[in-house]
Design a protein around this motif. Structure first.
Motif, PDB file in Angstrom:
ATOM      1  N   LYS A 163       5.771   1.007  -4.896  1.00 12.21           N
ATOM      2  CA  LYS A 163       4.446   1.627  -4.745  1.00 12.21           C
ATOM      3  C   LYS A 163       3.640   1.464  -6.022  1.00 12.21           C
ATOM      4  O   LYS A 163       2.458   1.077  -5.994  1.00 12.21           O
ATOM      5  CB  LYS A 163       4.572   3.110  -4.393  1.00 12.21           C
ATOM      6  CG  LYS A 163       3.216   3.833  -4.323  1.00 12.21           C
ATOM      7  CD  LYS A 163       3.386   5.302  -4.045  1.00 12.21           C
ATOM      8  CE  LYS A 163       3.917   6.056  -5.237  1.00 12.21           C
ATOM      9  NZ  LYS A 163       2.906   6.147  -6.342  1.00 12.21           N
ATOM     10  N   THR A 210       0.359  -0.889  -6.149  1.00 10.85           N
ATOM     11  CA  THR A 210      -0.912  -0.239  -6.457  1.00 10.85           C
ATOM     12  C   THR A 210      -1.542  -0.845  -7.704  1.00 10.85           C
ATOM     13  O   THR A 210      -2.761  -1.056  -7.768  1.00 10.85           O
ATOM     14  CB  THR A 210      -0.710   1.271  -6.655  1.00 10.85           C
ATOM     15  OG1 THR A 210      -0.133   1.827  -5.469  1.00 10.85           O
ATOM     16  CG2 THR A 210      -2.027   1.964  -6.940  1.00 10.85           C
ATOM     17  N   TYR A 213       5.401   2.258   2.424  1.00 15.33           N
ATOM     18  CA  TYR A 213       6.397   1.436   1.738  1.00 15.33           C
ATOM     19  C   TYR A 213       7.748   1.744   2.374  1.00 15.33           C
ATOM     20  O   TYR A 213       8.130   2.913   2.504  1.00 15.33           O
ATOM     21  CB  TYR A 213       6.397   1.745   0.246  1.00 15.33           C
ATOM     22  CG  TYR A 213       5.015   1.623  -0.376  1.00 15.33           C
ATOM     23  CD1 TYR A 213       4.593   0.437  -0.949  1.00 15.33           C
ATOM     24  CD2 TYR A 213       4.131   2.709  -0.355  1.00 15.33           C
ATOM     25  CE1 TYR A 213       3.324   0.320  -1.492  1.00 15.33           C
ATOM     26  CE2 TYR A 213       2.861   2.606  -0.896  1.00 15.33           C
ATOM     27  CZ  TYR A 213       2.461   1.404  -1.465  1.00 15.33           C
ATOM     28  OH  TYR A 213       1.197   1.284  -1.992  1.00 15.33           O
ATOM     29  N   HIS A 219       1.403   6.630   1.157  1.00 11.04           N
ATOM     30  CA  HIS A 219       0.503   7.042   0.082  1.00 11.04           C
ATOM     31  C   HIS A 219      -0.829   6.309   0.220  1.00 11.04           C
ATOM     32  O   HIS A 219      -0.876   5.078   0.218  1.00 11.04           O
ATOM     33  CB  HIS A 219       1.129   6.734  -1.284  1.00 11.04           C
ATOM     34  CG  HIS A 219       0.291   7.177  -2.443  1.00 11.04           C
ATOM     35  ND1 HIS A 219       0.217   8.497  -2.851  1.00 11.04           N
ATOM     36  CD2 HIS A 219      -0.518   6.485  -3.277  1.00 11.04           C
ATOM     37  CE1 HIS A 219      -0.586   8.590  -3.889  1.00 11.04           C
ATOM     38  NE2 HIS A 219      -1.058   7.388  -4.154  1.00 11.04           N
ATOM     39  N   VAL A 258       5.720  -3.645   2.804  1.00  9.45           N
ATOM     40  CA  VAL A 258       4.550  -2.826   2.492  1.00  9.45           C
ATOM     41  C   VAL A 258       3.579  -2.991   3.652  1.00  9.45           C
ATOM     42  O   VAL A 258       3.314  -4.118   4.094  1.00  9.45           O
ATOM     43  CB  VAL A 258       3.869  -3.255   1.180  1.00  9.45           C
ATOM     44  CG1 VAL A 258       2.649  -2.368   0.901  1.00  9.45           C
ATOM     45  CG2 VAL A 258       4.848  -3.188   0.021  1.00  9.45           C
TER      46      VAL A 258
END
Length: 214
Positions: free
Chosen positions: A86, A90, A65, A60, A11
């Protein structure tokens, strides 16, 4: 399915890799980072192919990712896996310390999660694929619903303008009273039709969610 289908994941915020995991060695780590530096900033999905590997990316909200997968089986799992990490990342760090995390500073916390997701996707490919398809269908329905709501709002503005014009005309002549009544009835039918469309869309979303849960 071989245990080496997904071999490396990370990430990154911009070009800063904040968490990564792999159980293997190879130049795929350097290649993945080089690809990261070439990614556009927009939210999107990208795949770079080599002879034996795919380098898959999902960007995003400023984060990227990545998962490196072995061809050809790994390709089927790559994007569902990226959606999973993701959502997890998040949920854990959205609006939190990920915004200021330094290079690999989240390895201890999120590195094991990357490994966990990789193992799960490799061991349950059919379930992961099915969930990804259902999620895509829900997203598609949501997009259709938003488009219909936009149409409803646009029509409502036009209807409000038409009502105003009708009231002005009614004040000018008695003959326009009957016309105004007909327009109002027509608008009522239009509104009911639009509401029924929105209701059907909501029911479809609820049915999809129920099917997903069951």
């Amino acid at each position: 399915m071989g245990q080496q289908s997904l071999i490396y994941s990370f990430v990154a915020r911009g070009t800063v890799v904040v968490a990564e995991h792999t159980d293997f060695t190879g130049n795929f780590v350097d290649v993945a980072f080089q690809c990261l530096q070439r990614l556009p900033a927009s939210n999107n999905k990208f795949t770079y192919n080599t002879d034996t590997h795919t380098f898959n990316y999902l960007t995003h909200d400023g984060f990227s990712y990545c998962v490196v997968a072995v061809e050809p089986v790994g390709r089927q799992l790559a994007m569902p896996f990226l959606e999973r990490i993701k959502d997890d990342f998040t949920k854990r760090y959205g609006g939190g310390k990920a915004a200021t995390a330094t290079a690999k500073s989240l390895n201890k916390e999120f590195g094991p999660k990357l490994k966990e997701h990789m193992q799960y996707c490799v061991e349950h490919p059919e379930e992961v694929s099915k969930l990804a398809k259902v999620k895509a269908q829900v997203s598609e329905v949501q997009q259709v619903m938003r488009a219909n709501i936009d149409q409803v709002l646009d029509r409502q503005v036009k209807i409000d303008v038409l009502v105003g014009q009708t009231e002005d005309l009614r004040n000018q002549a008695e003959d326009f009273r009957r016309t105004g009544g007909q327009i109002r009835r027509k608008m009522w039918y239009q509104n009911m039709k639009i509401k029924l469309i929105v209701l059907v869309i909501l029911i479809v979303i609820i049915l999809i969610i129920v099917l997903l849960v069951t």
